[in-house]
Design an enzyme around this catalytic site. Structure first.
Site, mmCIF file in Angstrom:
data_model
loop_
_atom_site.group_PDB
_atom_site.id
_atom_site.type_symbol
_atom_site.label_atom_id
_atom_site.label_comp_id
_atom_site.label_asym_id
_atom_site.label_seq_id
_atom_site.Cartn_x
_atom_site.Cartn_y
_atom_site.Cartn_z
ATOM 1 N N LYS A 11 8.570 -4.748 -25.821
ATOM 2 C CA LYS A 11 7.323 -3.236 -25.250
ATOM 3 C C LYS A 11 6.715 -4.385 -24.901
ATOM 4 C CE LYS A 11 9.982 -0.630 -25.174
ATOM 5 N NZ LYS A 11 11.092 -0.652 -24.934
ATOM 6 N N ASP A 12 5.410 -4.246 -24.444
ATOM 7 C CA ASP A 12 4.094 -4.891 -23.641
ATOM 8 C C ASP A 12 3.515 -5.295 -25.155
ATOM 9 O OD1 ASP A 12 4.422 -2.712 -21.577
ATOM 10 O OD2 ASP A 12 3.208 -4.287 -21.172
#
Length: 685
Positions: free
Chosen positions: A320-321
């Site tokens: 994920k970011d």
């Protein structure tokens, strides 16, 4: 797509022709919230995960594998088939058979062959199955039709396993074989031999029983008073399946009040080995990871160090970011739930929050998710043009409507390559593919532009002196990858062999990230070239999915790739949303037009023309995959906040009064919200 006009900037293309607007994203980490959507289509908030995974591996309405559907058995029952209690319970066997049958039926519901293979391949399989079924029914001495057919290539081993199980369960008279990721189907000679002795229905049910391998289940053939015939069945079972099952005849009374016997089959008890004992003792604990302003791998490294396990003991469905608040499923090996809960207060100090902690019996695998849900805030909205007559609300509505209809070019986002590094991840990956691991290490330790922080000073010291020990002392604790490499370089030395061993000290997910980044960069460039040179029309030689059906787990690679013919291109059989481009690898095919030529020239320019995308010394193997040219947000909603309805009173130059835009939408796995925003706003962020 008839009204779509493709416009291109210096590095990317837009698929719609609306004007767009300006704004800033990720002003606060809370402006960018990412929530994983699991393979059941549920967002993995703590509450939803606790409800959907309280019994994660039992038969339920979720998409679970048939091998986990084990019938409940009486624990007092003897373990050996020769035990006399077995004979006494023979008349009660229907309960176990029913449990097994129910489990198989449930498995079948969740593995629809047409969904896995696509309609065209499934129709071909059914036709082939019918040809062979006629052969059995007519007792022909040879197959009157084709000897085998191909179902296509399936790079992912989980997809291959699903295809094998689904085909064998649906058509027990066929067998499946994998050769270099390609699955072929042919006639099963064992089935043919058994069908000469028992009925077609019994043959099918028996092979489903063998394939399911449900522990403690028993298969019962129909009552048979012909001793010689039963002997032949026993002989075949012993010859073909003797290592797997054991069989015994039980006498009893059949429905016609005649004395007869039934042949019962059960799986042999496997001898326990030391490895079995170790495997049974392994504990797996699942949880929801909420992190803020941290990379997934960075969070894993910190948790692993705190728990005293390896980073590779953590498994997850996707990365994920960093600059965001993210929620995702994760599983850790060797750590019981109680110990994980004890560590939660320490983790929270680093922006890591764990919830829905519960035991499971197996790890997660990369890619086992449907996608991600995004809740975003774009701040300080203003038109690209400062003309106050521009209606911002109208610009936003037009942009959102266009992307719902036309989608966006499915580029890999900037976080795939690193946005602040002087040397980005794809250049490290290129050096690894060229087997220049010393250069890869030096590129890895290149300081960031204008960076005077401790990590940059440590990197600079290593490049200037080559002293890994001193550089390690300078490297901050929150840089786990750098510290792992420096520790290994100090142990093994900075030469070719030392750098190779140092690189192998990194977890596998970290190692392959850089080579994947290189392949992603090539994909982005290929997408821009494809749109600039060939536009929005599907042309001869393009690669397309044959259908729009999802495979199991939402993975598109389970579908068949088709090369568009000249006739199909003229007739407009396929649309741009079906076009895919390959990620370079050792199992993919390339477009059979100028785009394919571009791939070869581009790889040659990086001196990879002979690369097989396998780097044995670094244990790297890139099979490649196919990525849709376009992506489409789902469940897209938006709201403009703080916008004046009077254009005369709206001053877009004043950031204190500029409106904000909230967006909510879902994307398939491996699609980037930042790229979606590129298309909406018509700017590269």
């Amino acid at each position: 797509m008839d009204q779509v006009e493709i416009t291109c900037s210096s590095v990317s293309c837009f698929i719609s022709n609306h004007e767009g607007f300006q704004g800033s994203i990720k002003h606060f980490t809370s402006d960018f919230v990412v929530t994983e959507i699991n393979i059941d289509g549920q967002m993995v908030y703590a509450e939803s995960l606790a409800k959907s995974h309280s019994e994660p591996l039992l038969c339920s309405g979720n998409r679970q594998r048939g091998r986990n559907c084990e019938p409940k058995t009486d624990q007092t029952e003897g373990s050996a088939l020769t035990d006399s209690s077995r004979e006494e319970r023979a008349s009660q066997q229907g309960a176990t058979d029913h449990a097994f049958s129910a489990c198989v039926n449930m498995w079948e519901q969740h593995h629809d062959l047409e969904q896995i293979l696509g309609r065209s391949a499934n129709d071909e399989l059914e036709k082939f199955a019918m040809e062979n079924s006629l052969c059995y029914n007519h007792n022909a001495g040879e197959n009157p039709g084709r000897e085998h057919i191909s179902l296509g290539t399936f790079p992912d081993k989980h997809q291959r396993a699903n295809v094998h199980r689904a085909v064998r369960h649906t058509f027990p008279h066929l067998m499946t074989i994998t050769t270099k990721n390609e699955i072929t189907v042919k006639q099963n000679p064992d089935y043919k031999e058994l069908s000469c002795l028992v009925s077609e229905e019994e043959s099918q049910d028996f092979f489903r029983f063998i394939d399911a391998k449900v522990p403690d289940s028993v298969f019962t053939f129909k009552s048979d008073d012909n001793k010689e015939h039963r002997k032949a069945v026993h002989h075949l079972l012993s010859k073909r399946f003797g290592k797997l099952v054991e069989a015994k005849s039980f006498t009893g009374v059949n429905s016609g009040e005649m004395r007869g016997a039934t042949v019962k089959v059960r799986f042999r008890e496997r001898k326990r080995t030391a490895a079995d004992c170790v495997e049974e003792d392994i504990v797996y604990t699942a949880f929801v990871l909420k992190k803020e302003n941290l990379e997934t791998l960075e969070a894993i490294s910190y948790m692993a160090a705190s728990l005293g396990v390896l980073s590779s003991d953590f498994t997850y469905a996707g990365i994920k970011d960093k600059r965001a608040i993210t929620y995702q499923s994760m599983v850790v090996k060797k750590i019981p739930p109680e110990r994980l809960r004890e560590k939660c207060p320490d983790f929270e100090k680093r922006g890591i929050c764990l919830s829905s902690i519960h035991p499971v019996s197996q790890p997660l695998s990369l890619g086992r998710l449907w996608g991600n849900h995004f809740d975003l805030v774009v701040r300080d909205l203003r038109p690209h043009c400062t003309d106050l007559r521009s209606d911002l609300a109208q610009l936003v509505d037009e942009a959102v409507d266009n992307i719902k209809i036309n989608g966006f070019v499915n580029y890999y986002g900037p976080q795939r390559f690193g946005t602040s590094q002087t040397v980005q991840s794809d250049r490290v990956g290129l050096a690894l593919l060229k087997q220049d691991v010393v250069m890869a290490i030096r590129l890895f330790f290149t300081p960031e532009d204008g960076g005077g922080d401790p990590s940059n000073r440590a990197k600079r010291h290593f490049l200037e002196t080559g002293n890994a020990k001193e550089s390690l002392a300078l490297m901050p604790e929150q840089k786990p990858r750098e510290r792992l490499l420096l520790r290994a370089l100090h142990r093994y030395g900075p030469g070719q062999d030392g750098c190779t061993r140092a690189w192998l000290s990194l977890p596998h997910g970290m190692r392959v990230f850089y080579t994947h980044a290189y392949c992603s960069r090539l994909w982005n460039e290929a997408a821009t070239y494809r749109l600039r040179q060939l536009g929005r029309h599907v042309v001869q030689g393009d690669l397309v999915w044959e259908d729009r059906e999802r495979g199991e787990g939402g993975k598109q690679s389970a579908r068949r790739i088709h090369v568009v013919s000249a006739v199909e291109a003229v007739d407009g059989v396929y649309s741009l949303r079906q076009v895919v481009l390959p990620m370079p690898g050792n199992t993919v095919k390339y477009p059979e037009n100028i785009v394919g030529d571009w791939y070869q020239e581009r790889l040659a320019s990086d001196e990879l023309q002979d690369c097989r995308f396998r780097v044995v010394p670094l244990k790297l193997n890139l099979p490649g995959c196919y990525r849709p040219l376009l992506a489409y947000p789902q469940n897209l909603t938006h709201k403009l906040q703080g916008h004046s309805t009077s254009l005369q009173t709206q001053d877009y130059s004043d950031h204190t009064t500029a409106p904000n835009l909230t967006l909510s939408f879902d994307l398939d796995s491996s699609c980037y919200a930042t790229v979606c925003l590129w298309e909406i706003m018509k700017c590269e962020l």
